[in-house]
Scaffold this active site. Sequence first.
Site, PDB file in Angstrom:
ATOM      1  N   CYS A  87       0.818  -1.223   0.000  1.00 55.00           N
ATOM      2  CA  CYS A  87       0.000   0.000   0.000  1.00 55.00           C
ATOM      3  C   CYS A  87       0.849   1.270   0.000  1.00 55.00           C
ATOM      4  O   CYS A  87       0.522   2.242  -0.660  1.00 55.00           O
ATOM      5  CB  CYS A  87      -0.879   0.043   1.244  1.00 55.00           C
ATOM      6  SG  CYS A  87      -2.237  -1.103   1.144  1.00 55.00           S
ATOM      7  N   MET A 125      -6.407   1.323   7.740  1.00 52.50           N
ATOM      8  CA  MET A 125      -5.165   0.753   8.272  1.00 52.50           C
ATOM      9  C   MET A 125      -5.491  -0.373   9.254  1.00 52.50           C
ATOM     10  O   MET A 125      -6.298  -0.182  10.177  1.00 52.50           O
ATOM     11  CB  MET A 125      -4.399   1.873   8.975  1.00 52.50           C
ATOM     12  CG  MET A 125      -3.209   1.399   9.769  1.00 52.50           C
ATOM     13  SD  MET A 125      -1.761   1.134   8.745  1.00 52.50           S
ATOM     14  CE  MET A 125      -0.529   0.934  10.043  1.00 52.50           C
ATOM     15  N   HIS A 407     -12.980  -6.088  -9.815  1.00 55.24           N
ATOM     16  CA  HIS A 407     -11.915  -7.084 -10.005  1.00 55.24           C
ATOM     17  C   HIS A 407     -12.437  -8.135 -10.979  1.00 55.24           C
ATOM     18  O   HIS A 407     -13.027  -9.139 -10.586  1.00 55.24           O
ATOM     19  CB  HIS A 407     -11.519  -7.720  -8.666  1.00 55.24           C
ATOM     20  CG  HIS A 407     -10.218  -8.473  -8.761  1.00 55.24           C
ATOM     21  ND1 HIS A 407     -10.104  -9.681  -9.403  1.00 55.24           N
ATOM     22  CD2 HIS A 407      -8.973  -8.174  -8.319  1.00 55.24           C
ATOM     23  CE1 HIS A 407      -8.843 -10.097  -9.338  1.00 55.24           C
ATOM     24  NE2 HIS A 407      -8.133  -9.192  -8.680  1.00 55.24           N
TER      25      HIS A 407
END
Length: 584
Positions: A87, A125, A407
């Site tokens: 990331c 996160m 995706h």
Amino acid sequence: MLTGGIAVIGGAILGPVAANAQADSAAPKPADVQQHKTTPGGQYQPSLDTLGAKPTEQPGTKPGDPVLSKAEFDQANRIYFERCAGCHGVLRKGATGKPLTPDLTKKLGFDYLRDFITYGSPGGMPNWGSSGQLSEAEVALMARYLLNDPAQPPEFGLKEMKDSWKVIVPVAQRPTKKLNKLDIDNLFAVTLRDAGEVALIDGTTKKIELILQTGYAVHISRMSASGRYLYTVGRDSKLNLVDLWMDPPQTVAELKIGTEARSVETSKFKGYEDKYAIAGAYWPPQYVLMDGATLEPLKVVSTRGMTYDTQEFHPEPRVASIVASHYNPEFVVNIKETGQTLLVNYKDIKNLKVTAIEAERFLHDGGFDKTGRYFFVAANARHRIAIIDTKEDKLVKVLESGGQTPHPGRGANFEHPKFGPVWATSHLGNETISFIGSDPEKHKDNAWKVVQTVDGQGGGSLFIKTHPKSENIYVDTPLNTDAEISSSVAVFKIKDLTKEKPEYKVLPIGQWSGISEGARRVVQGEFNKEGNEIWFSVWNNKAQESAIVVVDDKTLTMKTVIRDKRLVTPTGKFNVYNTRNDVY
Ligand code: DHE
């Protein structure tokens, strides 16, 4: 198993979710973050574990920086590449996550970094510390590591490539005709991810004909235009070239093109069949053109450069999907961080012509429409699809995909009963399945628009599939957090798409496999050459049993289960005929 915001799949950690470290002004409080949930889209991030395992030079310490011993640096570096770099970038300049360069981290300070790594944030996160993924000491070590300059992993140029290059069987010693009795066009090359192997399975008998040793955590296979050669790429950037005419087929050449890679393709334009190959790397950020029959590296091209929109320099734009154009002697090379689709013309490699198309940032995977002219690529972190015209070499459109984190794999093409030809994608971030009009001639009003969305079982989908002869659309959900959903597949009848709320049938593939242990994630449907059956991987971790379940496309019933102790962590499956002809 999903733990602390990262997906642990088949024994492999897929990596962390995007972070917003410097976006928050105060350290997050546990009470605010305890409730946050990581989305499947966020879980699916690169884990650069090959880079993490490489010895990297420790940058010098500036006055006032925390001092890390060599052993501490090596440990922190490894954790960073495995869990954070996907990331935040190899050089910590940011990718889908925020930059973590010392000018920013020093402003935040040790306490902030320690707490942020411990508790994560609702922005995405993971809570590495409070989830138990990292110990208190490891969290503190990472906070100190981030206050130092980033480590710069080594480059990998032509010299290193040539040093790694092996021609095991020279072209002159290869057969001039097929020597074996294999039905090559109906072979399936099956990724055995954690074994670093590819299984060749006969599409008719379902017999495992051969197991080939390949690169680390091997990722995809692609076939040459003639179908004779099979190319595989490992995450460690190792390419294997397999000659399917030999008896038995074997690796005839090997090459490493970097330290971390995900894509490989071969030239398909008329007159250039089997002539060139190309592979793209995550690190160093580059692509390499090679001789198709020997893998000799011919040209290495860096992708470092400006982002398409803000025109700022990016030091590590990763190469994502690559496909071969059918309309021009070109490769379509998709660059993540700069958001450019490069049309690399291989007609004259010495005087290389590259058309750089402004597409969208974070390009990932994609496929052609049914004519092979238009390429649809998902800019997954932007929830968009970019469409490239590979005949005219220009951008057609960038559009919202209609869901969260598209995706598609290579996507699915079919004739929609109401809207005409469409290309379809599912989504990682939610249950949406989108159909995009793909025929600008006979269905102009529908072209390049999301003409319909339907709801599948849930988020966590990676691949959608159909076949020109099929009346069904199959949607997997291997990253869904619900065990029943991740071990089954939803099937829509194409003719039912005219209904207001089309329903789907659930195929309990994991249960059909007969395996009772493990998560039994069901991933990536692939049709046989005939288009009358579809194969799914039942993906457990390395120590557990996995399988392949073959489904009859007409009756939607289980036809065969391939169970064999050699099938270790099967994931992607590539039918030779469908892959070389872009049938999907
Ligand atoms: Fe993939 C395709 C990158 C994780 C199975 N994957 C691709 C492509 C890219 C990519 C760029 C397109 C290649 C092309 O068409 O040229 N994949 C990545 C990652 O960066 C990521 C998210 C994390 C990582 O560290 O690698 C990742 N991929 C996975 C998996 O965990 C999967 C599910 C299992 C596995 O084997 O690793 C997986 N990826 C696949 C498959 C394809 C693929 C099966 C090809 C699909 C097709 O139909 O062509």
